[in-house]
Scaffold this active site. Structure first.
Site, short mmCIF file in Angstrom:
data_model
loop_
_atom_site.label_atom_id
_atom_site.label_comp_id
_atom_site.label_asym_id
_atom_site.label_seq_id
_atom_site.Cartn_x
_atom_site.Cartn_y
_atom_site.Cartn_z
N CYS A 193 0.84 -1.20 0.00
CA CYS A 193 0.00 0.00 0.00
C CYS A 193 0.87 1.24 0.00
O CYS A 193 0.64 2.20 -0.75
CB CYS A 193 -0.92 0.01 1.22
SG CYS A 193 -2.08 -1.38 1.30
N ASP B 137 34.70 24.77 10.87
CA ASP B 137 34.69 23.33 10.58
C ASP B 137 33.62 22.96 9.56
O ASP B 137 33.64 21.83 9.04
CB ASP B 137 34.43 22.53 11.87
CG ASP B 137 35.53 22.71 12.90
OD1 ASP B 137 36.71 22.78 12.48
OD2 ASP B 137 35.22 22.79 14.09
N ASP C 153 38.64 17.97 15.02
CA ASP C 153 39.10 19.33 15.29
C ASP C 153 39.61 19.35 16.73
O ASP C 153 39.12 18.60 17.57
CB ASP C 153 37.93 20.30 15.12
CG ASP C 153 38.28 21.70 15.57
OD1 ASP C 153 39.25 22.25 15.06
OD2 ASP C 153 37.57 22.21 16.47
N CYS D 137 -18.07 40.83 7.43
CA CYS D 137 -16.63 40.72 7.69
C CYS D 137 -16.23 39.26 7.90
O CYS D 137 -15.23 38.78 7.34
CB CYS D 137 -16.25 41.54 8.92
SG CYS D 137 -16.49 43.31 8.75
#
Length: 809
Positions: free
Chosen positions: A23, A693, A499, A89
């Site tokens: 499905c 980095d 790093d 409105c």
């Protein structure tokens, strides 16, 4: 649709009515045929991820889903409206809202001045709707918006699922009670019982099972065939109908003499067993989806905000950036913020994986969803709504869970032809058996067994169930995996580049040693009050009593050399050898950059050197264990930094790294990633936390960002670690391996059930009843194996993250 197609709108659309993986594949295939539409449908999550090139594509998408016989979810947003003067409105506003893309219905009530909008989840944001309302000249205040709306939608869906589960359970019980007497017929046919049920009673018991309990299979089969496809429902409906109607034919032609030759019990037992299997499968599927539900539950519905010279309780969606909020003991922090008053311990375990409460005080950042365990806090909201950390976590987890692994794409291709092939095998089995034995009843039973055992559900659930569970448990432990591609790659990483600053080290220098006395250090720290240089902060922190330090006077900063000034009647100078030379002070023989990597600065008082301060960016306590764990796994670890050679070499040697690159500019980090990839001839990951980095994180096969780092790094990386613990790197690789291993196991069992089961059924070694049990067992096996991932725990010493949700949410 061209390759350059740009998708502007992304929707996560809940779906209902799917009975098996076919499905989901059919819905996705149909949607992807539409121009300007890209879709992925996940059967395990019962959700579609849909990208649209423009808003006008949405009606066509919804029509396609409806036309195939499936349904989609909705969310409700309410506004308090001001400025309406008459019913005209409200009528004008109602017409405008109803015409917006994605809006299912809109009701504007003039008397109570409210607008209630029902729309497709994610199609319109509350802010966009408010702008549309205000463009017509009305005011709008959000009553229920995206955060509370999504949570309400989740609660409604859970309530609906619970009601559906109760109904399914009732049907299974009724089906079992009706089927139980029919087992007498089976025992009698096997010679284990002396008499048969009357034929008319078998018909009476089997009929409601076939057409009331089994109605879902007929509906699913009709929808599939109407859309020129085939799914599990076609197999079950065909197989059970063959057994039922053949028995009915015998009863009508032979009358009561047919007793003992009927197979009503076969069709009834098959439907009962499969219905039971689907009930258990639905429960297991809901368990795999628990991560998103738990994350959504972390967000409070209200917040206490300082408004109008008083504390007021407002809806969470009404909190604005810059608002001042109060968080009492035991409450959840409503939004990301910064503490402006108070101190407490916060339980952030579900967000970061940190098992112990974390001390937070004035000036510290706090995450929305964390539990305040001790003191009363006042915070300033820094990020709200969909920009908050919690919202980003939810979005990342949802995105990862909706993805398809490459193996799943192969499974989809197999599933597309699976049911027609099984139908052909069943027909061939019927003809061959009848030709050999001239026994139509035996031939029919063999064919029915083939139809029943060959369910594609296990194949369809094998990959998504593992992905949903694996990414969910990773998120609980503070590891956010962005997509399935990352999940697939991470376990195959051969080398990692770290790093240095802020990743393996604390990211800020501390005073490692001081050769003078305490009073001299106090004078130096007093002068450093005039500087915000990281080395100055380190010296002040070492003294720890800034409030009692005398104030410096006549301060002069000499760029590239140091700082001079007057403190408590003393002339104080702090800097390098160049500063001493400028001041005419004799410099002792001492390297300012020694082999231990520390930066050394001279302190001179009243024209004479008082001492030398060694300042170093120290290692995180977890870094040695993190590198040792990776080494045990055979993964090479390298260091990259823009720092000078001495501190980089010192850190690399101390950790036992495989290599290090020093004096590397941000652009050069990308080159180091590519060079290491060529050297190792394998996948390379980059671990970092800063803006500089980001290019390397993007260039690596897998980018891993520390959660304490910049947003740019976290957005660029494919894995985000929610706390600054490098040991989580190995954990991320481990959960990737565990999930990938589970996917392979699931696919193995799914294929084994069919590869072994279909031939056994065709050869007559499996009765239809056993085939039905085996079919139900296959899906449950795959889901249960996936749920074992919930037991995964990080191997690092930080231990398992507690899960407070069951107690607090």
């Amino acid at each position: 649709m061209t390759i350059q197609q740009q998708y502007l709108i992304h929707l996560q659309l809940p779906l209902s009515g799917m009975s098996c993986a076919n499905c989901a594949s059919r819905i996705a295939a149909s949607l992807n045929k539409l121009d300007g539409v890209s879709a992925t449908v996940n059967f395990a999550l019962e959700q579609a991820a849909i990208d649209l090139a423009s808003p006008d594509r949405l009606p066509e998408v919804l029509d396609s889903i409806k036309s195939q016989g499936y349904d989609y979810g909705s969310e409700t947003i309410q506004f308090q409206i001001t400025g309406m003067t008459c019913a005209g409105c409200s009528a004008r506003l109602n017409k405008m809202l109803a015409a917006l893309p994605g809006v299912i219905s809109a009701e504007v009530n003039f008397s109570i001045e409210q607008a209630r909008i029902v729309l497709v989840p994610g199609a319109q944001s509350p802010a966009a709707l408010r702008e549309q309302i205000e463009a017509l000249g009305f005011g709008a205040k959000l009553v229920q918006g995206s955060a509370s709306g999504r949570r309400q939608q989740l609660l409604e869906r859970e309530a609906q699922e619970a009601a559906t589960a109760r109904q399914a359970q009732t049907r299974v019980i009724v089906s079992a009670l009706l089927t139980l007497p029919l087992l007498v017929g089976m025992l009698a046919m096997a010679g284990l019982f002396p008499w048969h049920l009357p034929a008319w009673l078998e018909l009476l018991l089997a009929t409601p099972v076939q057409f009331w309990i089994g109605a879902r299979f007929y509906r699913g089969a009709w929808l599939a065939l109407k859309n020129r496809a085939a799914n599990m429902d076609v197999l079950v409906a065909t197989g059970t109908s063959a057994a039922y109607f053949y028995s009915l034919y015998l009863l009508l032609t032979l009358g009561m003499a047919a007793s003992g030759q009927l197979y009503f019990e076969a069709s009834a037992i098959i439907i009962t067993l499969i219905s039971l299997g689907k009930l258990l499968e639905a429960r297991a599927r809901r368990s795999t989806q628990s991560a998103i539900r738990e994350l959504m539950a972390l967000r409070p519905e209200t917040a206490t905000v300082w408004r109008g010279e008083a504390w007021q309780s407002v809806a969470i969606d009404e909190v604005l950036r810059g608002d001042r909020l109060r968080v009492l003991v035991g409450e959840r922090v409503p939004v990301d913020g910064r503490i402006v008053s108070g101190a407490s311990e916060l339980d952030e375990s579900i967000l970061t994986g940190e098992s112990l409460p974390v001390a937070r005080s004035e000036g510290d950042k706090v995450l929305g969803g964390a539990i305040n365990r001790s003191g009363v806090l006042e915070i300033e909201a820094t990020t709200v709504g969909e920009d908050s950390s919690l919202s980003k976590i939810i979005a990342l987890v949802e995105s990862a869970q909706m993805g398809k692994a490459p193996l799943q794409q192969l499974v989809d291709k197999v599933s597309a032809v699976f049911v027609p092939v099984v139908m052909a095998i069943a027909l061939f089995t019927l003809l061959v058996w009848y030709a050999i034995s001239n026994d139509f009843a035996q031939a029919l039973l063999a064919a029915v067994a083939v139809l029943v055992i060959a369910c594609p559900c296990a194949l369809g659930l094998a990959t998504p169930a593992a992905i949903v569970t694996g990414t969910g448990v990773a998120a609980r432990h503070g590891i956010l995996i962005k997509d399935v591609d990352t999940l697939q790659k991470a376990h195959a990483i051969k080398a990692l580049i770290f790093d240095k600053t802020g990743t393996l080290t604390q990211g800020r220098p501390v005073l490692a040693s001081w050769s003078g006395n305490g009073e001299q250090l106090r004078l130096a720290a007093a002068l450093q009050q005039a500087s915000e240089h990281p080395l100055a902060l380190a010296m002040r922190e070492a003294v720890g009593q800034e409030a009692t330090l005398p104030q410096p006077e006549a301060v002069e900063v000499r760029v590239g050399a140091g700082i001079v000034g007057q403190v408590a009647g003393h002339s104080v100078a702090i800097g390098n050898g160049s500063l001493l030379a400028q001041l005419g002070i004799d410099q002792p023989q001492q390297n300012e950059q020694a082999a231990d990597g520390a930066t050394r600065v001279w302190v001179a008082i009243d024209g004479a050197v008082a001492g030398i301060a060694a300042l170093a960016d120290t290692l995180r306590p977890e870094s040695p264990e993190a590198i040792a764990t990776l080494r045990q796994r055979g993964i090479a670890s390298w260091l990259v930094s823009g720092d000078a050679p001495a501190p980089v070499a010192h850190i690399a040697a101390k950790l036992g790294l495989d290599g290090a690159f020093d004096s590397v500019l941000p652009a050069g980090k990308v080159e180091k990633v590519e060079a290491l990839r060529a050297q190792t001839r394998g996948l390379v990951a980059m671990v970092g936390d800063g803006v500089n980095d980001a290019p390397a994180l993007a260039a690596a096969d897998v980018g891993i960002a520390m959660g304490s780092g910049s947003d740019v790094a976290m957005e660029t990386a494919s894995i985000t670690l929610m706390r600054s613990d490098p040991r989580l790197v190995a954990d991320a690789i481990d959960i990737s391996a565990a999930t990938w291993r589970t996917i392979q196991q699931n696919l193995f069992w799914a294929f084994v059930f069919n590869i072994i089961g279909i031939p056994l059924a065709a050869l007559g070694y499996l009765s239809p009843e056993l085939a039905g049990a085996a079919m139900a067992l296959s899906s449950i096996t795959v889901l249960s194996n996936s749920l074992l991932l919930k037991r995964w725990q990080p191997r690092a010493a930080h231990g398992p993250a507690s899960n407070p949700i069951s107690k607090e949410a």
